[in-house]
Design an enzyme around this catalytic site. Sequence first.
Site, short mmCIF file in Angstrom:
data_model
loop_
_atom_site.label_atom_id
_atom_site.label_comp_id
_atom_site.label_asym_id
_atom_site.label_seq_id
_atom_site.Cartn_x
_atom_site.Cartn_y
_atom_site.Cartn_z
N HIS A 168 9.67 -26.56 -1.29
CA HIS A 168 9.17 -27.72 -2.03
C HIS A 168 8.02 -27.33 -2.95
O HIS A 168 7.27 -28.19 -3.42
CB HIS A 168 8.74 -28.82 -1.05
CG HIS A 168 9.89 -29.28 -0.21
ND1 HIS A 168 10.58 -30.44 -0.46
CD2 HIS A 168 10.48 -28.70 0.86
CE1 HIS A 168 11.54 -30.56 0.44
NE2 HIS A 168 11.51 -29.52 1.24
N GLU B 122 0.82 -1.22 0.00
CA GLU B 122 0.00 0.00 0.00
C GLU B 122 0.85 1.26 0.00
O GLU B 122 0.41 2.31 -0.44
CB GLU B 122 -0.94 0.02 1.21
CG GLU B 122 -2.15 -0.88 1.05
CD GLU B 122 -3.26 -0.60 2.05
OE1 GLU B 122 -3.02 0.12 3.04
OE2 GLU B 122 -4.37 -1.11 1.84
N LYS C 228 -13.23 0.27 -2.66
CA LYS C 228 -14.27 0.50 -1.64
C LYS C 228 -15.47 1.23 -2.24
O LYS C 228 -16.62 0.89 -2.00
CB LYS C 228 -13.70 1.32 -0.46
CG LYS C 228 -12.74 0.56 0.46
CD LYS C 228 -12.30 1.45 1.63
CE LYS C 228 -11.33 0.72 2.56
NZ LYS C 228 -10.82 1.57 3.65
O1 PA5 Z 1 -3.33 1.13 5.78
C1 PA5 Z 1 -4.46 1.53 5.58
O2 PA5 Z 1 -4.77 2.75 5.72
C2 PA5 Z 1 -5.58 0.58 5.19
O3 PA5 Z 1 -5.11 -0.69 5.01
C3 PA5 Z 1 -6.66 0.58 6.25
O4 PA5 Z 1 -6.07 0.26 7.49
C4 PA5 Z 1 -7.78 -0.42 5.94
O5 PA5 Z 1 -8.32 -0.15 4.67
C5 PA5 Z 1 -8.89 -0.32 6.99
O6 PA5 Z 1 -9.39 0.98 7.05
P1 PA5 Z 1 -10.22 1.49 8.30
O7 PA5 Z 1 -9.34 1.50 9.51
O8 PA5 Z 1 -10.64 2.88 7.92
O9 PA5 Z 1 -11.38 0.56 8.50
#
Ligand code: PA5
Length: 397
Positions: free
Chosen positions: A287, A266, A388
């Site tokens: 393996h 990310e 989303k």
């Molecule tokens: O690193 C990030 O920002 C994302 O992976 C969020 O943690 C994830 O999408 C969950 O989002 P939220 O905490 O708003 O539910």
Amino acid sequence: MLKFDFNTYVNSFIDEKEYKKLMEKKDEITKKLNDNPMTGWTERIEDSLIEQIKDTAAFIKNNFECMVVIGIGGSFLGSYAFDKMLKRYFKDDNFEVIYAGTTLSSKYLDELIDYVKDKNFCINVISKSGTTMETTITYKLLKDVLKRKYDATEVKKHIIATTDKEKGKLREEVNEEGYTSFIIPDNIGGRYSFMTAAHLLPLALNYDLDEIVTGYYRGKRLDDYAYQYAVTRNLLFKKGKVVENFCVYEECMQPFTEWLKQLFGETEGKEGVGIFPASTVHTRDLHSLGQFVQEGNKIMFETFFKVEEDENYIDYENRNLHEINNIVEDSVARAHFRGGVPCLEIVLQKLDAETIATMIYFFQLSAAYSGFLFGIEPFNQPGVEVYKKEVRDSLAN
Ligand code: PA5
């Protein structure tokens, strides 16, 4: 304590001049980091918050049989990975913490509801945005279980929310219902939120928060290594090594590789750049994917994790089994390197709370540096938002 080897099985793949050039950019990259508003994770957590988290954990342990943590991505992976690395494989006597909220599988959720319905459980719902679909659905289903068992006043005692201080549906609900709640600060994004209540509350149920806090900030001392790691990865990427395979030799570290995948995936994967993070558990995967790594398409480099000391002594034909595991690790790195795969190594002196917390800070810092070296914004995740929104639109029709 952590040790690093970014040279032995890497050097011949990297141009020394290019390495020096990027190393000389350190001040510029550090300034970019320091000027960025999303760096709350580098700042010291308040002692009063640690005390509040410990008190809430004590309340939970005294009043409930287990806690269901509901969160996804950066809102669960840190504590989940940490917990898996330290708990026993069998006969675990930790306070029971169940991680949910990462799937829409009816089979999983039906079985989860069936498992907790007769237990005295509480919920820690964690979402910075307060709108994430998987979290919202799981939370609603489990809150309904509580509602079927208790009156409204009692239900409230079973819910602890960790979310933004003022935005989002979850915060609105906290304000209306008066649940116990914690904040994910504005200046800390999900995957950088390890040193917040999002992860520290679930961990406080079974681990010493003081050790975790000490270890985490010790990671600051590894600043130069974090930058070197980022530079080495960046140069390998430019040589066509576009996949990084994280290799662990302890089964319990597999969830940590999931945390790493999320952190790097990310952080870096934007605007057509980024290293694709993958992982293998050795020796099991030697393996299977081992064949590809050794002789297949040379698109990858690897980062090996070695645990130096292990207090569980198992004698195998007059040799310590843990030493054998480490000899295998060295041999595999050498073999893969000879097969055209650069291998970096990170050595953990021990697999303990302090070292793991140090490693978490180290990787967060390195991922941030890496983002800036790639010329992208490390702390957003616009691609995740796209999916989303797509789902929200489809469900609204
Ligand atoms: O690193 C990030 O920002 C994302 O992976 C969020 O943690 C994830 O999408 C969950 O989002 P939220 O905490 O708003 O539910």
